[in-house]
Write an enzyme that holds these catalytic residues in place. Sequence first.
Site, PDB file in Angstrom:
ATOM      1  N   LYS A 283      -7.192   1.396 -17.711  1.00 32.74           N
ATOM      2  CA  LYS A 283      -7.338   2.752 -17.652  1.00 32.74           C
ATOM      3  C   LYS A 283      -6.635   2.870 -19.860  1.00 32.74           C
ATOM      4  O   LYS A 283      -6.200   2.714 -19.983  1.00 32.74           O
ATOM      5  CB  LYS A 283      -5.754   3.166 -16.906  1.00 32.74           C
ATOM      6  CG  LYS A 283      -5.048   4.130 -15.791  1.00 32.74           C
ATOM      7  CD  LYS A 283      -4.275   4.486 -15.504  1.00 32.74           C
ATOM      8  CE  LYS A 283      -4.378   5.843 -15.309  1.00 32.74           C
ATOM      9  NZ  LYS A 283      -3.140   5.680 -13.990  1.00 32.74           N
ATOM     10  N   GLU A 368       3.903   8.531   1.458  1.00 36.17           N
ATOM     11  CA  GLU A 368       5.415   8.559   1.258  1.00 36.17           C
ATOM     12  C   GLU A 368       6.358   9.210   2.659  1.00 36.17           C
ATOM     13  O   GLU A 368       7.534   9.020   2.727  1.00 36.17           O
ATOM     14  CB  GLU A 368       4.797  10.504   1.454  1.00 36.17           C
ATOM     15  CG  GLU A 368       4.525  10.835  -0.236  1.00 36.17           C
ATOM     16  CD  GLU A 368       3.862  10.349  -0.211  1.00 36.17           C
ATOM     17  OE1 GLU A 368       3.081  10.762  -1.709  1.00 36.17           O
ATOM     18  OE2 GLU A 368       2.500   9.950   0.268  1.00 36.17           O
ATOM     19  N   ARG A 396       2.854  15.513   4.141  1.00 33.15           N
ATOM     20  CA  ARG A 396       2.478  13.846   4.843  1.00 33.15           C
ATOM     21  C   ARG A 396       3.660  13.358   5.398  1.00 33.15           C
ATOM     22  O   ARG A 396       2.963  12.646   6.001  1.00 33.15           O
ATOM     23  CB  ARG A 396       2.247  13.222   3.819  1.00 33.15           C
ATOM     24  CG  ARG A 396       0.680  14.273   2.482  1.00 33.15           C
ATOM     25  CD  ARG A 396      -0.028  12.756   1.996  1.00 33.15           C
ATOM     26  NE  ARG A 396      -1.277  12.244   2.579  1.00 33.15           N
ATOM     27  CZ  ARG A 396      -1.725  11.634   2.045  1.00 33.15           C
ATOM     28  NH1 ARG A 396      -1.667  11.184   0.284  1.00 33.15           N
ATOM     29  NH2 ARG A 396      -2.934  10.940   2.397  1.00 33.15           N
TER      30      ARG A 396
END
Length: 640
Positions: A283, A368, A396
Amino acid sequence: MGILQRISSPADLKKLSGEELEQLAKEIRDFLVEKVSATGGHLGPNLGVVELSIAMHRVFTSPADAIIFDTSHQSYVHKILTGRMEGFDNLRQQGGLSGYTCRAESEHDWTESSHASAALSYADGLAKAFEIQGTPERNVIAVVGDGALTGGMCWEALNNIATSKERNVVIVVNDNGRSYSPTIGGFAENLADLRMKPFYDKVMEQGKSTLKSLGWMGERTFEALHAFKEGVRSTVFPTEMFPELGMKYVGPVNGHNLKAVEHALRYARDYEGPIIVHVVTEKGRGYAPAENDVAELMHSTGVINPKTGEPVGTKSPGWTSVFSKALVEAGKRRDDIVAITAAMAGPTGLTAFGEQFPKRFFDVGIAEQHAVTSAAGLALGGLHPVVAIYSTFLNRAFDQLLMDVALINQPVTIVLDRAGITGSDGASHNGVWDFSLASIIPGIQIAAPRDGEALVEQFNEALEITTGPTVVRFPKGNLPEVIEPLSVLEDGVEVLHYTDAADATEDTPNVLIVAVGPMATEVMAAVPTIEALGVGVTVIDPRWVAPVRASVLALADDHDLVIVVEDGVVHGGIGALIASAANAASIDTPMRNIAFPEVFPEHATREQLMDVFGMNAEGIAEQSTQWISELFGELATTED
């Protein structure tokens, strides 16, 4: 002219030599730094997938082969390679390119939602559709990374994808070891082990008999072994990553070696059946400020200096930082406070708590649903969990909040960051649904602070509630000016303004404006214009918006018009909740609502969207004027 200027479609990539491809990768990185530093956006993830994106578009034929990016914040290179380079001047700005894939932009974009862990389910369905429609040769490529494999949907999808030995689903695991922060969990550890011990080691250990049994003797075998010798962590040898599922695996592949990535992807393209290609990337690759950003590797930035990576302009204290300090202070006072993040400790303000109380801090990954039910378990064990997530991600975990927390009356506090209109991240990141979702849950209590001081007060009040779940929600951005109440009613409702009754008569209409949370700032700015119509105006902040407080209903009954102003969606929001409670109490005062309409807005700033939908001070005054005129006719206004 550079190589990049010659690329207008994926077909152009297939004409380039190896040297030209390497130059293209460098030009793309320079382009990303230049453009994203000027607009803000997801810089680190896209710097990490340059070679991977180039290789995918050289090996596969998009859009006939469907390339689906999980969350799709790492799709900038894909956009560049599919003819959208000019749009980057207005990336994530009103009228410009979306920061995620967008079906309206290009036929190469198959999906839009930026919620994680959904790509494999999309891929499963698409592959089935291709098979049913008689085009099973088409490939579906799902790029999964930045921690998405910590989400439960990925595993549900894998369970289904693995049942077909013929559908061409290529699962590219973009393994950079990160989401916002280092990826956690058993799967992440498994990938780490694979990175440390490539399949080459297994081949060397097992010897020549293994090569014979796999049927990979000859030129391709020696090609692969030579690649390992040269430091290219890639292999064409399929092995069982998930023996129980029967999923084939290729990797680990050096994600920044174009030859290695192309080699693996060509094998996956020609393989009949589902296959996993494990690509190891970095990254922030190639940009020193991103590589040196240990915390987040510039996962997402605002406007920055492209040379230094430093933010441009001054940054005022934000809502998140106020919550973060309040949580740490609560942790010092009470050892039963625990905090849970779904892979976003930094963005939701939990990092400081985790550093000070590591044994009371839990990062569950991008999960979540699990976060909320795990919190219920912690509460059952006698603790008070604080689950901090973005408002949009409460969508969610609604079932878990309803059935696993509220049904058994557990004291779990859900802190919703980025509530209301968020802006530049687009439709799927706007946090406008939390009021409508949470307010229908029996027994839940919802706080909407209007400023930083109110946030600290109401968060601490939430921690004292033991009869069931609480929600504390606040928006994205800088803190507004503190609004001191004129008075506080018995049930905590605060009066922010009322018109001096000295000039009023019995015929003067009185308007009650219920200012929900940070909308109080816009409401107060609109009051002078509304008062100039010749009406009395009372502004209240209910603070705890659900359940509806008795004094809100009493004031509604005592006024001639009630206007509720909120930064949630109009359908099922706080206005609807107050109207329902008033109806049950036989209160017939006319009620109106200023809120977010039932649309999926395009990306723009919060201020621009507030303006578009009439939710700023000017819009509130204009809409209120219209309703007052319709109900009360022409009124005598104050003299100039």
